[in-house]
Design a protein around this motif. Structure first.
Motif, PDB file in Angstrom:
ATOM      1  N   THR A   1     -19.801 -39.330 -79.821  1.00 29.64           N
ATOM      2  CA  THR A   1     -19.879 -40.557 -79.019  1.00 29.64           C
ATOM      3  C   THR A   1     -21.254 -40.858 -78.444  1.00 29.64           C
ATOM      4  O   THR A   1     -21.564 -42.013 -78.130  1.00 29.64           O
ATOM      5  CB  THR A   1     -18.904 -40.476 -77.834  1.00 29.64           C
ATOM      6  OG1 THR A   1     -19.297 -39.364 -76.986  1.00 29.64           O
ATOM      7  CG2 THR A   1     -17.478 -40.249 -78.321  1.00 29.64           C
TER       8      THR A   1
ATOM      9  N   THR B   1     -13.356 -41.432 -70.897  1.00 29.69           N
ATOM     10  CA  THR B   1     -14.262 -42.480 -71.377  1.00 29.69           C
ATOM     11  C   THR B   1     -14.209 -42.607 -72.886  1.00 29.69           C
ATOM     12  O   THR B   1     -14.105 -43.707 -73.441  1.00 29.69           O
ATOM     13  CB  THR B   1     -15.707 -42.189 -70.929  1.00 29.69           C
ATOM     14  OG1 THR B   1     -15.756 -42.035 -69.511  1.00 29.69           O
ATOM     15  CG2 THR B   1     -16.645 -43.311 -71.356  1.00 29.69           C
TER      16      THR B   1
ATOM     17  N   ASP C   1     -11.515 -49.585 -74.004  1.00 29.71           N
ATOM     18  CA  ASP C   1     -12.905 -49.626 -74.469  1.00 29.71           C
ATOM     19  C   ASP C   1     -13.305 -48.256 -75.014  1.00 29.71           C
ATOM     20  O   ASP C   1     -14.139 -47.559 -74.442  1.00 29.71           O
ATOM     21  CB  ASP C   1     -13.828 -50.027 -73.309  1.00 29.71           C
ATOM     22  CG  ASP C   1     -15.276 -50.218 -73.747  1.00 29.71           C
ATOM     23  OD1 ASP C   1     -15.499 -50.508 -74.943  1.00 29.71           O
ATOM     24  OD2 ASP C   1     -16.180 -50.047 -72.901  1.00 29.71           O
TER      25      ASP C   1
ATOM     26  N   TYR D   1     -14.829 -45.092 -77.215  1.00 30.10           N
ATOM     27  CA  TYR D   1     -16.120 -44.768 -77.825  1.00 30.10           C
ATOM     28  C   TYR D   1     -15.948 -44.173 -79.224  1.00 30.10           C
ATOM     29  O   TYR D   1     -16.925 -43.999 -79.940  1.00 30.10           O
ATOM     30  CB  TYR D   1     -16.890 -43.791 -76.942  1.00 30.10           C
ATOM     31  CG  TYR D   1     -17.717 -44.460 -75.859  1.00 30.10           C
ATOM     32  CD1 TYR D   1     -19.106 -44.461 -75.914  1.00 30.10           C
ATOM     33  CD2 TYR D   1     -17.096 -45.108 -74.799  1.00 30.10           C
ATOM     34  CE1 TYR D   1     -19.865 -45.086 -74.932  1.00 30.10           C
ATOM     35  CE2 TYR D   1     -17.839 -45.742 -73.798  1.00 30.10           C
ATOM     36  CZ  TYR D   1     -19.225 -45.722 -73.877  1.00 30.10           C
ATOM     37  OH  TYR D   1     -19.972 -46.339 -72.900  1.00 30.10           O
TER      38      TYR D   1
ATOM     39  N   LYS E   1     -17.591 -42.708 -84.359  1.00 25.94           N
ATOM     40  CA  LYS E   1     -18.077 -43.497 -83.230  1.00 25.94           C
ATOM     41  C   LYS E   1     -17.784 -44.973 -83.466  1.00 25.94           C
ATOM     42  O   LYS E   1     -17.946 -45.486 -84.580  1.00 25.94           O
ATOM     43  CB  LYS E   1     -19.579 -43.285 -83.055  1.00 25.94           C
ATOM     44  CG  LYS E   1     -20.171 -43.950 -81.823  1.00 25.94           C
ATOM     45  CD  LYS E   1     -21.635 -43.600 -81.663  1.00 25.94           C
ATOM     46  CE  LYS E   1     -22.222 -44.231 -80.395  1.00 25.94           C
ATOM     47  NZ  LYS E   1     -23.650 -43.878 -80.214  1.00 25.94           N
TER      48      LYS E   1
ATOM     49  N   ASN F   1     -19.740 -50.571 -82.113  1.00 25.52           N
ATOM     50  CA  ASN F   1     -20.445 -51.318 -81.059  1.00 25.52           C
ATOM     51  C   ASN F   1     -20.997 -50.433 -79.953  1.00 25.52           C
ATOM     52  O   ASN F   1     -21.492 -50.925 -78.936  1.00 25.52           O
ATOM     53  CB  ASN F   1     -19.503 -52.364 -80.460  1.00 25.52           C
ATOM     54  CG  ASN F   1     -18.268 -51.735 -79.805  1.00 25.52           C
ATOM     55  OD1 ASN F   1     -17.827 -50.669 -80.245  1.00 25.52           O
ATOM     56  ND2 ASN F   1     -17.720 -52.391 -78.797  1.00 25.52           N
ATOM     57  N   LYS F   2     -20.899 -49.108 -80.113  1.00 29.72           N
ATOM     58  CA  LYS F   2     -21.352 -48.195 -79.061  1.00 29.72           C
ATOM     59  C   LYS F   2     -22.700 -47.563 -79.417  1.00 29.72           C
ATOM     60  O   LYS F   2     -23.045 -47.414 -80.564  1.00 29.72           O
ATOM     61  CB  LYS F   2     -20.308 -47.082 -78.838  1.00 29.72           C
ATOM     62  CG  LYS F   2     -18.970 -47.624 -78.326  1.00 29.72           C
ATOM     63  CD  LYS F   2     -19.132 -48.290 -76.974  1.00 29.72           C
ATOM     64  CE  LYS F   2     -17.775 -48.772 -76.442  1.00 29.72           C
ATOM     65  NZ  LYS F   2     -17.903 -49.454 -75.142  1.00 29.72           N
TER      66      LYS F   2
END
Length: 281
Positions: free
Chosen positions: A190, A202, A208, A210, A277, A280-281
């Motif tokens: 991530t 997270t 949202d 990762y 991953k 968009n991260k």
């Protein structure tokens, strides 16, 4: 740095493994390895002038003489141990046809070294360990470990973090390091820098995330995604947090329990193999 010395009997046994007629290195391979280790190649006593041929020392005896000559000149085992690490560097055995030879030499080498209090790790590094006192203990710690890890299909990431501790019979550190390896794996995927529960919450956020390993379009997929997060968090609560906050002397873990925990951690790693991953991260 390794400070242990090998006596004559131990050195002879080691040369018997490395210079074994069928399972060891060839004379040419041994010569190359010795040169890479800056160890002088002594005369093996062979002679051939086209008319007269004399057979010299066999590989085991010649290798022993080379190593003893180095020890006598330098009064140190440093180059001998460097030779051992170069000889068992796994990068030289990446070809599938060489894998069985590597496993055989590594296992037999470690059977000799464990009686001294040394071992060569799967990464090809020499480390000090608790010395074995009997041949039965040697077999249990070398053969049994490899067999049990193989039978349980323990993930390579778990072996990477824990095998040296396991051979030292330090099951506390083995499971502790393996558990830490899970968080490191999630951070690698991530790019996150946090740890423990915050890291998993997270990374596996359903709003949202990762990372991903399924589309989370169905209840079943969402449940599986949340399940992996909860599994990772549970392992941390069970092992990592307990070990981090409990004095080592007060946290007892036997071999069977350690293998069960390592199997659980391995299962989690196999799920992480499928994680990627988010773009968009």
């Amino acid at each position: 740095m390794v400070n242990k010395n090998l006596n004559q009997q131990q050195l002879e046994a080691l040369c018997g493994v490395l210079g074994h007629t069928n399972d060891g290195f060839t004379k040419k391979e041994l010569s190359s390895l010795l040169i890479k280790s800056n160890i002088v190649l002594v005369d093996d006593g062979s002679f051939n002038n086209g008319y007269v041929y004399k057979t010299g020392l066999n590989k085991k005896e010649w290798l022993y003489n080379c190593l003893v000559n180095e020890i006598n000149m330098s009064h140190s085992m440093e180059k001998v141990y460097a030779f051992l690490e170069i000889a068992l560097d796994p990068v030289s055995f990446t070809d599938d046809s060489k894998r069985e030879k590597y496993r055989c030499i590594l296992e037999k080498t470690n059977k000799v070294l464990l009686l001294v209090g040394l071992t060569v790790t799967p990464e090809g590094k020499l480390q000090e360990v608790v010395a074995a006192k009997t041949l039965d203990e040697v077999d249990r710690r070398v053969n049994s470990l490899q067999k049990q890890l193989y039978n349980r299909a323990i993930h390579r990431e778990v072996q990477k973090y824990c095998i040296a501790d396991y051979l030292r019979k330090d099951y506390y550190d083995a499971v502790f390091e393996a558990a830490k390896g899970l968080a490191e794996r999630v951070r690698d995927i991530t790019g996150l820098k946090t740890d423990g529960g915050k890291l998993f919450d997270t990374a596996f956020s359903t709003n949202d995330p990762y990372l991903f390993f399924n589309s989370m379009q169905t209840d079943s997929e969402r449940s599986e995604f949340i399940g992996l997060k909860e599994l990772l968090a549970s392992i941390f609560h069970l092992v990592r947090n307990k070990a981090a906050h409990t004095p080592k002397i007060n946290w007892k873990i036997e071999e069977a329990k350690a293998l069960d925990v390592l199997t659980l951690i391995s299962f989690a790693h196999k799920y992480l193999d499928e994680c990627h991953k988010m773009p968009n991260k």
